[in-house]
Motif scaffolding. Structure first.
Motif, short mmCIF file in Angstrom:
data_model
loop_
_atom_site.label_atom_id
_atom_site.label_comp_id
_atom_site.label_asym_id
_atom_site.label_seq_id
_atom_site.Cartn_x
_atom_site.Cartn_y
_atom_site.Cartn_z
N LYS A 25 0.90 -1.35 0.01
CA LYS A 25 -0.06 -0.04 0.14
C LYS A 25 0.71 1.08 -0.08
CE LYS A 25 -3.54 0.71 2.55
NZ LYS A 25 -4.43 0.87 3.54
N LYS A 72 -5.86 0.32 -11.16
CA LYS A 72 -5.53 1.80 -11.03
C LYS A 72 -4.36 2.21 -12.01
CE LYS A 72 -3.96 5.23 -7.95
NZ LYS A 72 -3.52 5.64 -6.72
N ASN A 73 -3.34 1.29 -11.89
CA ASN A 73 -2.09 1.45 -12.57
C ASN A 73 -2.25 0.98 -14.15
OD1 ASN A 73 -0.66 3.14 -10.54
ND2 ASN A 73 -0.74 1.20 -9.41
N ARG A 99 -4.98 -5.92 -4.79
CA ARG A 99 -4.46 -6.32 -6.32
C ARG A 99 -5.62 -5.80 -7.30
NH1 ARG A 99 -4.57 -11.45 -9.36
NH2 ARG A 99 -2.95 -10.99 -11.07
N TRP A 106 -7.72 -3.31 -6.98
CA TRP A 106 -7.69 -2.00 -6.77
C TRP A 106 -6.47 -1.18 -7.53
CZ3 TRP A 106 -4.54 1.49 -4.51
CH2 TRP A 106 -5.02 2.89 -4.40
N LYS A 107 -5.48 -1.73 -6.74
CA LYS A 107 -3.98 -1.15 -7.47
C LYS A 107 -3.75 -1.39 -8.81
CE LYS A 107 0.48 -0.57 -5.28
NZ LYS A 107 0.41 0.79 -4.53
#
Length: 452
Positions: free
Chosen positions: A348, A427-428, A421, A423-424
């Motif tokens: 995070k 997002k990326n 995972r 979400w991240k």
């Protein structure tokens, strides 16, 4: 008429990542056989799906199967399928190399370790006898076979010293997409507790810069590849060679037609290395960071890496505009919930673009295999499906090594990482369009989450 040879990559059809790229190991075997025997003797085919149907249609006269441990049940099934047809079967790959004693009665020969020399010797016998009799196998190094009811393991095969002698893999038999991969070295100087690479390859060896660039050129010009991933255990292990690769590559007309990704060890990422990677057009680096807890990191990877090294590597890569990706391992024997949450918070708090999390799994040839064997969680004749890395689909069968957390606690924590995972990564992923198809990736993550 040519002799029909079928090479099978025994994969799990339910694991998407195993279907993503063709098996270059089999490609190296074919190219080595072509180099030794020419193009007129054998008709080769390499497959990884519809195996039984392909066997019936192609009618091979000899079969080679490669398999990792978690897919060894498939390898045994395919060998059993052709037993009544009297087709000789050679098995190779990391599983049989680590556990020669697991050679099934339906397999004639096991090829241990690096296979290019050994396969040539075995095919020389096959050309002469059309089978493998035990008396003909006595002097061939690097194999396991049966003589009467006894299992015989011969002396190891001498490894290839000059890697440039190995011909480029036979990609004409493989399905090559715009994103492909290659190897520029074999082996790793480290000995992580969960990895068998050091034992399989014995020592670290490199293809020369000229060889590497020649293979890149073939991928770009012949197969129209625009993105190449280096699947080496440690692409940046030799900085001087990296510098030479960059120098040779920049002289080529196709230099700006292709981009790259690679894997690296965090402790080896320096400003100099990052500059070279950037100059080479490597835009994404994957690292096995494994843990956000120094105690667990030491258990998994040894004394020569720290959480501080991991943070520093991420920051250096980001400083040079290189995407930093990582994988992590949870579920070590003495790892507590608090230890695992330190890894969660590390993910995070640090600027990783993408990450994956795995539950520690004991594979043959690794340090953690010996630990699991001592606890009688694994054996040399176990159900190999229990080693399936796809924890999401097989959480009820997967071996849990933790001494302090039960299965449900591990599953709950794994799901927590999967939510992060989802979400991240979502997002990326917009910042790495060359690497990922967003709808497919999101679907895969969501499917994994709900399968647990």
């Amino acid at each position: 008429m040519k002799i029909r040879v079928l090479f099978i990559n025994a994969i799990n059809p339910f694991v998407e990542v195993e279907k993503r790229y063709p098996n270059l190991g089999l490609g190296y075997l074919v190219s080595s056989l072509r180099k030794r025997f020419g193009e007129s003797i054998f008709d080769f085919r390499i497959i990884d799906s519809d195996v039984k149907k392909e066997i019936l249609n192609f009618k091979p006269e000899i079969i080679g199967i490669t398999s990792v441990s978690q897919n060894y049940n498939y390898a045994k099934e395919y060998a059993g399928f052709v037993r009544a047809k009297n087709i000789p079967v050679i098995v190779g790959g990391v599983h049989i190399s680590m556990l020669p004693q697991s050679l099934s009665a339906d397999m004639n020969v096991g090829c241990l370790g690096e296979g290019e020399k050994t396969i040539i010797e075995l095919f020389s016998i096959f050309l002469d006898k059309r089978n493998f009799l035990s008396e003909d196998l006595t002097n061939i190094k690097g194999i396991v076979y049966r003589k009467d009811s006894n299992l015989i393991v011969n002396l190891p095969q001498k490894q290839i010293e000059n890697m440039d002698e190995i011909p480029l893999p036979a990609r004409d038999l493989l399905e090559i997409g715009r994103h492909s991969y290659m190897f520029t070295s074999r082996g790793c100087p480290y000995n992580c507790i969960f990895c068998a690479s050091t034992r399989f390859w014995n020592k670290l060896r490199f293809f020369s810069a000229e060889y590497v660039v020649r293979e890149i050129e073939e991928l770009v010009n012949r197969y129209r590849v625009s993105l190449i991933s280096f699947f080496d255990d440690l692409f940046i292990a030799d900085v001087e060679r990296l510098r030479e690769i960059v120098k040779v590559l920049k002289k080529k007309s196709f230099y700006k037609k292709v981009k790259f990704t690679c894997s690296a060890r965090a402790s080896l990422i320096t400003d100099e290395v990052a500059k070279l990677l950037k100059e080479m057009r490597i835009f994404s680096v994957g690292m096995g960071l494994e843990s956000g807890n120094d105690k667990i990191l030491k258990y998994l990877k040894g004394d020569n890496i720290s959480v501080a090294d991991n943070k520093k590597a991420i920051n250096i890569l980001r400083k040079y505009g290189i995407v930093a990706n990582a994988s992590f391992v949870i579920g070590s024997p003495r790892e507590t919930k608090e230890d695992i949450l330190k890894t969660y918070n590390f993910i995070k708090d640090n600027r990783l673009s993408l990450f994956d999390t795995y539950v520690l799994t004991p594979y043959p040839g690794t340090g953690i295999w010996q630990y699991a064997k001592g606890r009688k969680l694994v054996s040399d004749n176990m159900d190999w499906d229990n080693l399936n890395i796809n924890f999401s689909r097989h959480s009820e069968k997967t071996i849990i090594l933790s001494e302090v957390l039960n299965r449900q606690e591990i599953i709950k924590l794994y799901r927590k990482f999967q939510r992060l995972r989802l979400w991240k990564n979502a997002k990326n992923v917009w910042f790495t369009p060359q690497l990922f198809d967003l709808p497919k990736m999101l679907f895969r993550i969501v499917k994994e989450y709900f399968f647990v």
